[in-house]
Design an enzyme around this catalytic site. Structure first.
Site, mmCIF file in Angstrom:
data_model
loop_
_atom_site.group_PDB
_atom_site.id
_atom_site.type_symbol
_atom_site.label_atom_id
_atom_site.label_comp_id
_atom_site.label_asym_id
_atom_site.label_seq_id
_atom_site.Cartn_x
_atom_site.Cartn_y
_atom_site.Cartn_z
ATOM 1 N N ASP A 46 8.365 -6.074 -20.713
ATOM 2 C CA ASP A 46 7.628 -4.999 -20.033
ATOM 3 C C ASP A 46 6.354 -4.618 -20.792
ATOM 4 O OD1 ASP A 46 7.312 -2.984 -18.024
ATOM 5 O OD2 ASP A 46 8.059 -1.478 -19.415
ATOM 6 N N LYS A 102 11.051 3.170 -25.295
ATOM 7 C CA LYS A 102 11.119 4.285 -24.353
ATOM 8 C C LYS A 102 12.141 5.281 -24.887
ATOM 9 C CE LYS A 102 9.748 1.846 -20.156
ATOM 10 N NZ LYS A 102 8.741 2.702 -19.534
ATOM 11 N N LEU A 161 -10.183 7.255 -40.480
ATOM 12 C CA LEU A 161 -10.094 6.419 -41.673
ATOM 13 C C LEU A 161 -9.712 7.326 -42.834
ATOM 14 C CD1 LEU A 161 -10.746 3.676 -43.094
ATOM 15 C CD2 LEU A 161 -13.105 4.485 -43.305
ATOM 16 N N GLY A 176 3.549 1.677 -1.855
ATOM 17 C CA GLY A 176 4.331 1.776 -3.097
ATOM 18 C C GLY A 176 3.676 2.668 -4.140
ATOM 19 N N ALA A 212 0.800 -1.228 0.000
ATOM 20 C CA ALA A 212 0.000 0.000 0.000
ATOM 21 C C ALA A 212 0.831 1.276 0.000
ATOM 22 C CB ALA A 212 -0.911 0.006 1.220
ATOM 23 N N GLU A 256 7.119 5.906 -25.918
ATOM 24 C CA GLU A 256 7.148 6.795 -24.751
ATOM 25 C C GLU A 256 8.287 7.777 -24.939
ATOM 26 O OE1 GLU A 256 5.224 4.661 -20.803
ATOM 27 O OE2 GLU A 256 7.389 4.719 -20.986
ATOM 28 N N LEU A 287 2.550 1.986 -7.328
ATOM 29 C CA LEU A 287 1.351 1.506 -8.021
ATOM 30 C C LEU A 287 0.106 1.785 -7.175
ATOM 31 C CD1 LEU A 287 -0.111 -0.119 -10.249
ATOM 32 C CD2 LEU A 287 0.492 -2.215 -9.033
ATOM 33 N N HIS A 304 0.997 -6.043 -23.140
ATOM 34 C CA HIS A 304 0.108 -5.034 -23.697
ATOM 35 C C HIS A 304 -0.058 -5.175 -25.231
ATOM 36 C CE1 HIS A 304 0.608 -3.425 -19.797
ATOM 37 N NE2 HIS A 304 1.619 -2.613 -20.017
ATOM 38 N N ARG A 323 5.104 -3.108 4.448
ATOM 39 C CA ARG A 323 6.152 -3.274 5.476
ATOM 40 C C ARG A 323 6.480 -1.968 6.192
ATOM 41 N NH1 ARG A 323 10.357 -6.318 1.674
ATOM 42 N NH2 ARG A 323 9.847 -4.411 0.583
HETATM 43 C C1 BG6 Z 1 3.557 -0.399 -17.786
HETATM 44 C C2 BG6 Z 1 5.017 -0.532 -18.086
HETATM 45 O O1 BG6 Z 1 2.924 -1.648 -17.872
HETATM 46 O O2 BG6 Z 1 2.956 0.490 -18.705
HETATM 47 C C3 BG6 Z 1 5.699 0.831 -18.092
HETATM 48 O O3 BG6 Z 1 5.610 -1.347 -17.099
HETATM 49 C C4 BG6 Z 1 4.964 1.796 -18.988
HETATM 50 O O4 BG6 Z 1 7.050 0.712 -18.491
HETATM 51 C C5 BG6 Z 1 3.483 1.801 -18.654
HETATM 52 O O5 BG6 Z 1 5.512 3.078 -18.790
HETATM 53 C C6 BG6 Z 1 2.702 2.647 -19.632
HETATM 54 O O6 BG6 Z 1 1.378 2.744 -19.239
HETATM 55 P P1 BG6 Z 1 0.471 3.915 -19.770
HETATM 56 O O7 BG6 Z 1 -0.887 3.567 -19.268
HETATM 57 O O8 BG6 Z 1 1.025 5.178 -19.213
HETATM 58 O O9 BG6 Z 1 0.576 3.876 -21.261
#
Ligand code: BG6
Length: 482
Positions: free
Chosen positions: A242, A343, A388, A17, A15, A223, A19, A247, A48
């Site tokens: 990653d 990235k 389109l 961290g 909690a 990115e 994320l 994704h 922790r």
């Molecule tokens: C995460 C990756 O899953 O998605 C990151 O670990 C990345 O490296 C992120 O920056 C991007 O997510 P979003 O929603 O900002 O496109």
């Protein structure tokens, strides 16, 4: 399982961290503001760090937004939400710590039984320890008529097919497959959720959605930032694990799959897994790897990947990868699927580009060049849009042709607020809808596409090609385009 119970305990493990504080608590607050959470919900942060409730609430508050309740009432809603949040300090592998958590839950909750959602916002290396400790503390129920228990985990699910299978197997000792919600947050993004609708609720695309009419598909992910303090994690995994294996392969599956028999999680996952099973495993020849280096633009220096203090100075972890996939099924035979992710590039953008074939025997070619083939672009972010490109006559005398876009910008077309992916996905977990979560069969199929090439890259210690931070990526990517 008890879907009706309005008592819900949401346990966020990890909690304190990033994320949890940046994504999960804000998403829960957004759901609360819109009235989506059950009447008697409680949030329990577990981690922790030594924190008391007040410090914990202060940390959460930093990232809560008033998007859904602008104005003065926002502060009041925050106060109500925070009052429902408690913090418990403990060790991840300790049954006793989770018994302490249970004690706090019993003190806080009204009533005897509550549904339980465990969000493991922790590194995958401790998933199994935490799951075992939760199980040993007797906090997982699964009998008929009992409150439900669900666990949410987020990638990376292993490093390859074998370690992913081990993780699945170990977690299944505590949570059954139907209790396990594997998040891929891209599946919660609005435009990605629209893919099946676009393809199967409209008649215009499906008849053309095959190798007779489509020349190529390109899924681009960019990115324009570097590691943002996540170097320790990223260097262990690299861009393929990653972003691509999860994704981008999920996007590919939704673009290429056959229509599911019904709109339910099993049928959707079956079709996604089926199309991924048609992708032959990649080899080194199919892949271009890159790593961003420093750059100096307009007097501003951007550090390279190796300049990051959390990255070893001789790291060969790729920050860019591009690959050309084949889908060996009748619909897609011969159509290249290009996937690229990087990235430290020139923009932040995720886009799907469907390039159609040229009109055969096009009579307009006589006018001094054939018209540009049609292209359907689906922009996932930023600024969600679908456009389109069509060839048109330029108004006026004579016959000049030019491509122009039919353009659907979400911001203009819809008045609704676009929810954050975590909001949609958390609500689905609460409602028990697994359609947007990764099932075991698709996870296995996705790893089978990438595992051989990942092993080869590691065995041969393949060096990524350097590219400048802020550029379009390594030049070698040209070898993949047809
Ligand atoms: C995460 C990756 O899953 O998605 C990151 O670990 C990345 O490296 C992120 O920056 C991007 O997510 P979003 O929603 O900002 O496109």
């Amino acid at each position: 399982m008890n879907e009706q119970l309005d008592n819900l305990g949401i346990v966020v493990v990890g909690a304190s961290g990033d994320l949890a504080t940046k994504k999960i608590f804000p998403a829960l607050f957004a759901l609360y503001c819109q009235g989506w959470l059950p009447e008697k919900f409680r949030v329990f942060g577990f981690a922790r760090s030594e924190l008391n409730d007040a410090e914990f609430r202060r940390r959460i508050t930093e990232h809560l937004t008033c998007r859904y309740v602008p104005g003065e009432s926002c502060e009041q809603r925050m106060g109500e939400f925070l009052a429902k949040c408690r913090y418990v300090q403990g060790a991840y592998d300790s049954r006793d710590s989770f018994l302490d958590l249970y004690q706090v839950m019993r003190e806080t909750e009204d009533g005897e039984s509550a549904n339980r959602l465990y969000y493991l916002a922790i590194p995958p290396s401790v998933f199994v320890d935490v799951a075992r400790a939760i199980g040993d503390a007797g906090l997982v129920s699964c009998g008929p008529g009992e409150p439900w228990s669900r666990v949410v985990i987020e990638k990376p699910f292993g490093r390859d097919r074998e370690s992913s299978d081990e993780l699945t197997q170990a977690l299944s000792q505590v949570f059954s497959e139907s209790q396990t919600y594997r998040i891929d947050h891209y599946l919660g993004k609005e435009v990605i959720q629209n893919l099946l609708v676009l393809r199967f609720a409209n008649i215009v695309f499906e008849p053309l959605w095959n190798n007779k009419f489509i020349e190529s598909v390109h899924i681009v992910w960019k990115e324009n930032i570097g590691l943002e303090g996540r170097g320790g994690y990223f260097d262990q995994y690299g861009i393929i694990r990653d972003v691509m294996q999860n994704h981008l392969l999920q996007i590919l599956a939704l673009v290429a799959m056959e229509p599911p028999a019904r709109l339910d999680p099993v049928n959707i996952a079956t079709e996604k897994a089926k199309v991924l099973r048609c992708v032959p495993p990649l080899s080194l020849d199919d892949v271009v790897l890159g790593q961003y280096g420093e750059s100096e633009r307009s007097g501003r220096r951007s550090p390279g990947y190796l300049d990051d203090s959390s990255v070893p100075s001789d790291s060969i972890t790729p920050t860019y990868a591009a690959t050309r996939l084949r889908i060996g099924c009748p619909r897609w035979e011969g159509v290249p699927f290009l996937i690229s992710a990087g990235k430290g590039l020139d923009a932040r953008m995720t886009k799907i580009i469907i390039r159609f074939r040229s009109v055969s025997g096009n009579m307009f070619c006589e006018l001094g060049g054939c018209p540009t083939p049609n292209e359907l672009s689906i922009r996932v972010q930023p600024d969600e849009a679908i456009y389109l490109s069509l060839t048109n006559k330029v108004p006026g005398m004579g016959m000049t042709l030019q491509p122009r876009d039919l353009d659907l910008q979400y911001k203009e077309a819809f008045a609704e607020v676009i929810p954050d992916a975590y909001e949609s996905l958390l609500l689905d977990v609460i409602e028990g809808d697994r359609s947007l979560f990764i099932q075991k069969n698709e996870l296995e199929a996705a790893w089978d596409v990438f595992t051989p090439v990942l092993h080869e890259i590691e065995r041969r210690r393949v060096k990524p090609e350097p590219y400048e931070f802020g550029s379009e990526g390594p030049a070698a990517v040209g070898k993949l385009t047809p």
